[in-house]
Enzyme design. Structure first.
Site, short mmCIF file in Angstrom:
data_model
loop_
_atom_site.label_atom_id
_atom_site.label_comp_id
_atom_site.label_asym_id
_atom_site.label_seq_id
_atom_site.Cartn_x
_atom_site.Cartn_y
_atom_site.Cartn_z
N HIS A 146 0.84 -1.20 0.00
CA HIS A 146 0.00 0.00 0.00
C HIS A 146 0.87 1.25 0.00
CE1 HIS A 146 -3.28 2.74 0.82
NE2 HIS A 146 -4.13 1.72 0.68
N HIS A 147 0.41 2.25 -0.77
CA HIS A 147 1.17 3.50 -0.88
C HIS A 147 1.24 4.22 0.47
CE1 HIS A 147 3.28 6.63 -2.80
NE2 HIS A 147 2.61 6.71 -3.92
N ALA A 148 0.32 3.93 1.37
CA ALA A 148 0.40 4.54 2.70
C ALA A 148 1.62 4.05 3.46
CB ALA A 148 -0.86 4.22 3.51
N ASN A 336 6.01 7.73 3.43
CA ASN A 336 6.21 8.63 2.31
C ASN A 336 6.91 9.91 2.74
OD1 ASN A 336 4.37 7.62 -0.20
ND2 ASN A 336 3.45 7.02 1.75
#
Length: 490
Positions: A146-148, A336
């Site tokens: 997941h990009h999170a 991120n």
């Protein structure tokens, strides 16, 4: 227990039924090792050894009731991660070539990850029999995280942690699973209840609410500082524009294209490959950067694709290019840490060399604009977004198809992540190729993920299936655009 940053939580908010938010990759392996043949059990054993040093694969979400504030990551011990669930096995249908691999990759990118478990999945793919330059019965690894949990750079660091540079698996020492990254606060919950020997105690709802209250109070006190930094950055950008000269594109100034509309749940995906030395030769000849040349190759493919459809805008397309702001002391951390700059792709220019020069100048202007705003302004400003309201806003934006009612924020994302320059192995199996993918969402129906590995450049084309039902033809345009640029310089 550690709260998600504003940017990490933003990728959770962006997820809808038609927009899974996973960063993906496809790795192709020669399964022949010094010990025999790589099997899924060997790969699970490797992961079991490496999980202690890959925190992004040992975190699961804990939501705050009513979404009062951003969720939390809860680290679990490596032994608690069920690798039978997270690493699954399949076999490609015959003939087992790029078409079958691409269709499987597109299917996987269309599926959401289970939020009740650590947010990742790896598919061990057998039967890769008909990929040119790859031995028969090769193995593919289709990964989704997941990009999170990661950005492109932290994802590349996971690749380096899981894969070896030597032909044998090295049993790496475990790192302390409760270590905190620089500048974060990790609450001490050891006295909040009895723990099982050698196991973490599962935080209760009361623990999460208590910590959420502390973080809300701390976040409120930090608001003036974050707002001040953001306003100073925007003021710096405005002053830069008033001084004249080339300026980077403004948000919502991009032209309308077939890519910029509501997306469906189904994805399409295809890879393109070429030698890094070819890119460097153009870079040296024209005094540009590798990234400038990559952007020019993407621009050439986009121009041809839109022109053949009769939908090439008179204005230049605008790409969003992520920029890592990860400091040295922040390497190895998940999450991120990226900013972004908007770059004009000069798609209105017919000549490939002139287009490259305009992209070089546009990229220089965008870098200057990013410095004026402040590279970390995006990261800091994301802390101010109310999590519950941002999620509601995204759902309404998608449901009402609002992306059709305004000019695009930008036309597409082109993300370029430098990977390992030396060959790697996986449990002794040589890594032959690695291609990336990243999520798309309403208003953004195409993303190009660029990755370099061992002298090769790969570009993963991720698209809305209705926008680009034949992504392999666009991938062929990418290699043709590099040929065109080389020929124009010869």
């Amino acid at each position: 227990m550690r709260q998600l940053s504003g940017l990490d939580a933003g990728f959770l908010s962006l997820e809808t039924s038609t927009a899974p938010m996973a960063i993906g990759s496809l790795s192709l392996l020669d399964p022949r090792t010094t010990e025999g043949r790589l099997e899924v059990t060997d790969f699970r054993q490797l992961l079991r050894q490496r999980l202690p040093e890959t925190v992004a694969l040992r975190r699961r979400l804990a939501s705050v009731p009513l979404d009062l504030t951003r969720p939390y990551w809860i680290e679990v011990d490596a032994e608690e991660v069920d690798l039978d669930l997270h690493v699954q096995r399949t076999r490609l249908p015959e003939p087992g070539g790029w078409h079958e691999l691409s269709e499987l990759m597109a299917w996987e990118l269309s599926q959401p990850l289970d939020r009740d478990r650590p947010l990742w999945q790896i598919l061990f793919v057998e039967g890769v029999d008909a990929v040119p330059g790859v031995p028969k019965e090769a193995v593919g690894l289709i990964s989704r995280v997941h990009h999170a949990a990661i950005d492109g750079v932290s994802g590349a660091e996971i690749l380096g942690a899981l894969f070896d540079g030597s032909p044998t698996v090295v049993d790496t020492p475990s790192v302390r699973t409760g270590s905190s990254p620089v500048g974060t606060h990790e609450p001490d919950l050891s006295g909040a209840g009895e723990e099982l020997p050698g196991r973490r105690r599962e935080p209760r709802v009361l623990d999460v609410l208590t910590q959420a209250g502390r973080d809300l109070a701390a976040g409120s006190s930090a608001v003036p500082k974050v707002v001040g930094r953001s306003l100073l950055g925007l003021a710096g950008s405005a002053v830069s524009r008033l001084r004249g000269g080339a300026s980077p594109p403004l948000p919502f100034s991009a032209p309308r294209t077939p890519m910029n509309r509501p997306v469906v749940a189904e994805r399409s995906w295809a890879p393109a490959f070429f030698d890094l030395e070819r890119v460097k030769a153009i870079k040296n000849a024209e005094q540009t950067t590798v990234n400038d040349v990559i952007l020019a190759v993407c621009a050439g493919a986009l121009r041809g694709w839109l022109q053949d459809r009769g939908e090439l805008p008179q204005e230049s397309l605008v790409a969003m290019v992520p920029v890592s702001v990860r400091a040295d002391q922040e390497k190895g951390q998940a999450g991120n840490l990226v900013s972004a700059m908007l770059v004009s792709l000069a798609t209105e220019v017919e000549g490939p060399v002139e287009r490259l020069h305009k992209i070089r100048d546009a990229a220089d202007s965008s870098k200057a604009g990013l410095r004026a705003v402040g590279a970390r302004t995006l990261v800091q400003s994301a802390q101010l977004l109310p999590f519950a309201l941002s999620g509601l806003g995204v759902r309404l934006y998608s449901r009402l198809h609002l992306s059709q009612r305004h000019r695009p924020l930008f036309n597409l994302v082109i993300t370029n992540v430098p990977g390992p320059p030396r060959p790697l192995t996986v449990a002794g199996a040589p890594l032959l190729a690695h291609v990336g993918a990243a999520p798309i969402f309403d208003g953004l129906g195409l993303l190009l993920a660029v990755f370099s590995y061992a002298g090769k450049v790969s570009i993963g084309v991720t698209a809305d299936r209705t926008v680009m039902p034949q992504p392999a033809s666009f991938a062929a345009r990418l290699t043709a655009a590099l040929d065109e640029l080389e020929n124009a310089l010869s």
